[in-house]
Design an enzyme around this catalytic site. Structure first.
Site, PDB file in Angstrom:
ATOM      1  N   GLY A  97      33.857  43.952  42.603  1.00 27.48           N
ATOM      2  CA  GLY A  97      35.198  44.228  42.100  1.00 27.48           C
ATOM      3  C   GLY A  97      35.897  45.337  42.850  1.00 27.48           C
ATOM      4  O   GLY A  97      36.832  45.942  42.334  1.00 27.48           O
TER       5      GLY A  97
ATOM      6  N   SER B  29      36.387  43.645  48.439  1.00 23.77           N
ATOM      7  CA  SER B  29      35.861  43.407  49.776  1.00 23.77           C
ATOM      8  C   SER B  29      36.610  42.282  50.472  1.00 23.77           C
ATOM      9  O   SER B  29      36.803  42.313  51.698  1.00 23.77           O
ATOM     10  CB  SER B  29      34.362  43.086  49.712  1.00 23.77           C
ATOM     11  OG  SER B  29      34.113  41.962  48.886  1.00 23.77           O
TER      12      SER B  29
ATOM     13  N   ASP C 220      45.301  44.373  45.258  1.00 22.81           N
ATOM     14  CA  ASP C 220      44.191  44.566  46.187  1.00 22.81           C
ATOM     15  C   ASP C 220      44.685  44.765  47.612  1.00 22.81           C
ATOM     16  O   ASP C 220      44.277  45.695  48.312  1.00 22.81           O
ATOM     17  CB  ASP C 220      43.240  43.373  46.123  1.00 22.81           C
ATOM     18  CG  ASP C 220      42.579  43.224  44.765  1.00 22.81           C
ATOM     19  OD1 ASP C 220      42.750  44.128  43.920  1.00 22.81           O
ATOM     20  OD2 ASP C 220      41.895  42.209  44.545  1.00 22.81           O
TER      21      ASP C 220
ATOM     22  N   TYR D 163      39.513  33.240  35.296  1.00 26.72           N
ATOM     23  CA  TYR D 163      40.661  34.007  35.785  1.00 26.72           C
ATOM     24  C   TYR D 163      41.940  33.201  35.555  1.00 26.72           C
ATOM     25  O   TYR D 163      42.924  33.699  34.986  1.00 26.72           O
ATOM     26  CB  TYR D 163      40.451  34.304  37.266  1.00 26.72           C
ATOM     27  CG  TYR D 163      41.461  35.230  37.905  1.00 26.72           C
ATOM     28  CD1 TYR D 163      41.200  36.588  38.038  1.00 26.72           C
ATOM     29  CD2 TYR D 163      42.656  34.745  38.423  1.00 26.72           C
ATOM     30  CE1 TYR D 163      42.101  37.440  38.643  1.00 26.72           C
ATOM     31  CE2 TYR D 163      43.570  35.591  39.032  1.00 26.72           C
ATOM     32  CZ  TYR D 163      43.281  36.928  39.137  1.00 26.72           C
ATOM     33  OH  TYR D 163      44.190  37.765  39.737  1.00 26.72           O
TER      34      TYR D 163
END
Length: 404
Positions: free
Chosen positions: A142, A145, A190, A240
């Protein structure tokens, strides 16, 4: 776990870059012409609201992917060769390839190939390159990466084509690559974190306007302790997307066009129209957006105790209302709560998509090592699983280390 994994320090960016350079030279017979770095990220607070027009409060971490590239000797070469050092796997790619349809392609190939394709669609044709990369960003924890890999690829393409992308454009290229080629409908947090990260600063990111407000991490006495549960629960798939769908359905039933216009009274007023999961998802989204802006204000003012309370409230909501935690993450947070301020803990919560991965704990710097030892030993005693820990302060985002 080795003793090194239990240390606060880790391989530095400079050490990682030197190692990638040497490996690249061994693999391809000449040193790299371009070396770039892109960090992972951790989100202090603001989870599962980036795709709901909310606010998030992430920072780039002192863990990086370093990517090195050189032009092949054959000027007619049409494909790029990518090699993952840590996974010892390679793949030949071009913007026209579809590694997702190739059963022999490594799992990371779709992220790289997606950036190649979107870069060529949006910017310019990319040259064929021989590429090697390695990472200190934990996989599957999480800590983004995959976004770091995407942003490193885009930064390498910038260096190789002597192009300087607008930072927002680069982040959106990488987000589109993840949507289209990896099939993950992620928000913007992200990629923005990996691109825009600054040393010594968190970023309050408005996911609706894409505006960033710097939040100085003012105290030298406080660090973030990131603890990897080292579990990733195998689920039935689609969790998700299911939660995104539940949020969208709840917003429609509440009768608003954006979650930013919804308050908790609106959620309560629509209780009879919402299914139980929709009601709980709505309660989390509204509460988490509010908690995130409150935490940014509290950090700016140095009110660390308030930040800690908001972090615990965030975790309780993610576990109870959004239902994306798991027993191991709950245990790590409970252990941190039990240690409390007397042991140097300010606050703790799960971070990332959930169902495993990491917790983030705000701690007093002088207590970090003893906290790591206590968390790891007690977690292992109760789960028989070896966790891993490291500390970080806000780090620099993606950048070119060298280019010739």
């Amino acid at each position: 776990m080795t003793a090194a994994q239990n240390e606060i320090t880790t391989e530095t960016l400079a050490e990682l870059a030197d190692r990638v350079r040497e490996t690249h030279k061994t693999l391809y017979g000449k040193p790299p012409e371009f070396v770039v770095a892109a960090p992972g990220r951790v989100n202090l607070i603001g989870e599962h609201v980036d795709y709901n027009d909310g606010f998030v409060l992430p920072m780039a971490i002192e863990r990086y992917i370093v990517m090195a590239g050189s032009r092949p000797d054959d000027d007619n070469e049409a494909q790029s060769q990518f090699h993952s050092i840590s996974m010892d796997s390679s793949c030949r790619l071009s913007s026209k390839d579809s590694p997702g349809n190739d059963p022999t392609a490594p799992g990371w190939a779709c992220y790289v190939q997606g950036v190649l394709a979107v870069f060529e669609q949006s910017v310019r044709q990319a040259p064929a390159l021989n590429v090697s990369f390695d990472s200190t960003v934990p996989l599957g924890g999480g800590l983004s990466s995959s976004a770091a890999l995407e942003v490193a690829t885009a930064t390498l393409l910038e260096a190789a084509t002597a192009t300087t992308l607008d930072m927002r454009e680069k982040a959106l290229i990488c987000q589109k690559a993840e949507h289209v080629y990896a099939g993950v409908p992620c928000g913007i947090m992200d990629q923005f974190s990996s691109v825009f990260g600054k040393a010594g600063e968190l970023m309050l990111l408005d996911c609706r306007s894409q505006e960033i407000t710097a939040v100085p991490f003012g105290s030298d006495d406080v660090v973030l302790l990131i603890t990897n549960s080292n579990v990733k629960h195998e689920l039935n798939g689609g969790e998700y997307a299911e939660r995104r769908s539940q949020c969208d359905a709840a917003l429609k039933k509440i009768g608003k066009s954006t979650w930013r216009d919804v308050c908790m009274d609106d959620v309560k007023a629509a209780r009879d129209q919402l299914s139980e999961p929709e009601y709980k998802r709505a309660r989390h989204v509204v509460g988490e957006i509010q908690r995130t802006t409150q935490a940014a204000d509290a950090i700016s003012a140095g009110r660390w105790d308030e930040v800690g309370e908001l972090m615990y409230a965030s975790h309780d909501s993610l576990s109870g209302d959004f239902e994306v935690s798991c027993p191991e993450l709950d245990l790590l947070v409970d252990l941190a709560r039990d240690i409390d301020s007397e042991g140097g803990v300010i606050g703790s919560r799960m971070t990332g998509g959930g169902f495993g991965g990491c917790t983030v704990t705000l701690v007093k710097k002088d207590s970090a090592q003893s906290l790591m030892d206590a968390l790891m030993s007690r977690y292992k005693a109760e789960t028989s699983i070896e966790p891993s820990c490291f500390t970080s302060r806000p780090a620099l985002g993606a950048h070119i280390l060298s280019a010739s």
